[in-house]
Motif scaffolding. Structure first.
Motif, short mmCIF file in Angstrom:
data_model
loop_
_atom_site.label_atom_id
_atom_site.label_comp_id
_atom_site.label_asym_id
_atom_site.label_seq_id
_atom_site.Cartn_x
_atom_site.Cartn_y
_atom_site.Cartn_z
N GLY A 81 3.46 -2.79 1.59
CA GLY A 81 4.82 -2.77 1.08
C GLY A 81 5.82 -2.62 2.19
O GLY A 81 6.07 -3.54 2.96
N LEU A 82 6.42 -1.46 2.32
CA LEU A 82 7.41 -1.19 3.35
C LEU A 82 6.80 -1.39 4.73
O LEU A 82 5.73 -0.87 5.04
CB LEU A 82 7.90 0.25 3.19
N LEU A 89 13.90 6.32 0.69
CA LEU A 89 12.67 5.61 0.34
C LEU A 89 12.77 4.81 -0.97
O LEU A 89 12.31 3.67 -1.02
CB LEU A 89 11.50 6.60 0.28
N GLN A 97 11.94 0.87 -0.96
CA GLN A 97 10.83 0.35 -1.76
C GLN A 97 11.28 -0.68 -2.78
O GLN A 97 10.49 -1.52 -3.20
CB GLN A 97 10.11 1.51 -2.45
N SER A 116 2.24 3.21 3.45
CA SER A 116 3.02 2.13 2.87
C SER A 116 2.19 0.92 2.51
O SER A 116 2.63 0.06 1.74
CB SER A 116 4.14 1.71 3.84
#
Length: 245
Positions: free
Chosen positions: A183-184, A133, A137, A180
């Motif tokens: 973002g992701l 992660l 990120q 998330s």
């Protein structure tokens, strides 16, 4: 194999890279310009995928053998540390590894078989994603693609631990997408019935509805790239993406 630059400059981790779908995704992602990290239980099958990618003219992949049916936390941490050391970044993961021994009643499972199937098919995707992660990120447009199987996850008889794990994958994917935000990117790809060894274990006599894995591989590559932005948090099939230019 035709090439393009759809994934140029991106580092992609593929689990289950020695399988039918995994091998097809590896070829498609390499043809799209990705640098690949191939993970799976069988060293020989990983090497076969490696050879195919190189024969196609793709970049030489990195190999990381790991048994997802029994891997421990240290194995996942070592994977993430190796990616950071060797590549310095990670732009996507395609979770294609799964364990499935065929259609059978729940009563026939030993506890060890049940746990191993859940570990390989559900726990490992969580553990790999969690370990990686920070790298995901830090990337500007990273994506995680989980392999869904809505037929197995439907609660129909005899899909056993694999079906329970795939139901969990749908929930895991939705949770990660919700956490998330913008973002992701997180996607679940249901490839439908494919002509692979896994499907043949469910239907030894052949499944007339099964299709070659290449269309599903193309859809997976699309989700790993910029087109996936429109599908964040959704379960999609190959037809949702293959019509795009």
């Amino acid at each position: 194999m035709a090439t393009n630059d759809f994934l140029a400059g991106r580092v992609i981790l593929l689990t289950g890279a020695g399988g039918g779908l995994g091998g097809a995704v590896a070829r498609a992602a390499a043809a799209a310009g990705a640098e690949l990290i191939l993970c799976g239980r069988d060293q020989g099958r990983l090497e076969t995928t490696y050879d195919t990618v190189v024969a196609d003219g793709g970049p030489e992949p990195a190999l990381f053998p790991i048994d997802f049916g029994g891997a421990a936390e240290a194995d996942y941490e070592r994977l993430a540390e190796g990616i950071e050391t060797d590549f310095g970044r990670l732009d996507g993961i395609a979770h294609l590894a799964a364990a499935f021994g065929g259609l059978r009643p729940l009563a026939s499972f030993t506890l060890e078989e049940w746990q191993r199937t859940l570990h390989a098919t559900l726990t490992a995707p969580f553990a790999v994603t969690r370990a990686c992660l920070p790298l995901l990120q830090a990337a500007p447009d990273a994506a995680v693609v989980f392999a869904a199987d809505r037929q197995a996850a439907s609660g129909a008889a005899f899909w056993g631990a694999y079906g329970a794990a795939k139901a969990g994958i749908e929930t895991l994917s939705a949770m990660l997408a919700a956490e998330s935000g913008d973002g992701l990117r997180v996607h679940a790809l249901d490839p439908g019935p494919l002509d692979t060894a896994l499907r043949r274990r469910a239907f030894p006599g052949g499944d007339p509805e099964s299709t070659p894995p290449e269309a599903a591989a193309a859809a997976c590559v699309r989700l790993l790239g910029p087109d996936g932005r429109d599908f964040h948090g959704r379960i999609v099939g190959p037809d949702d993406l293959t019509t795009r230019d």
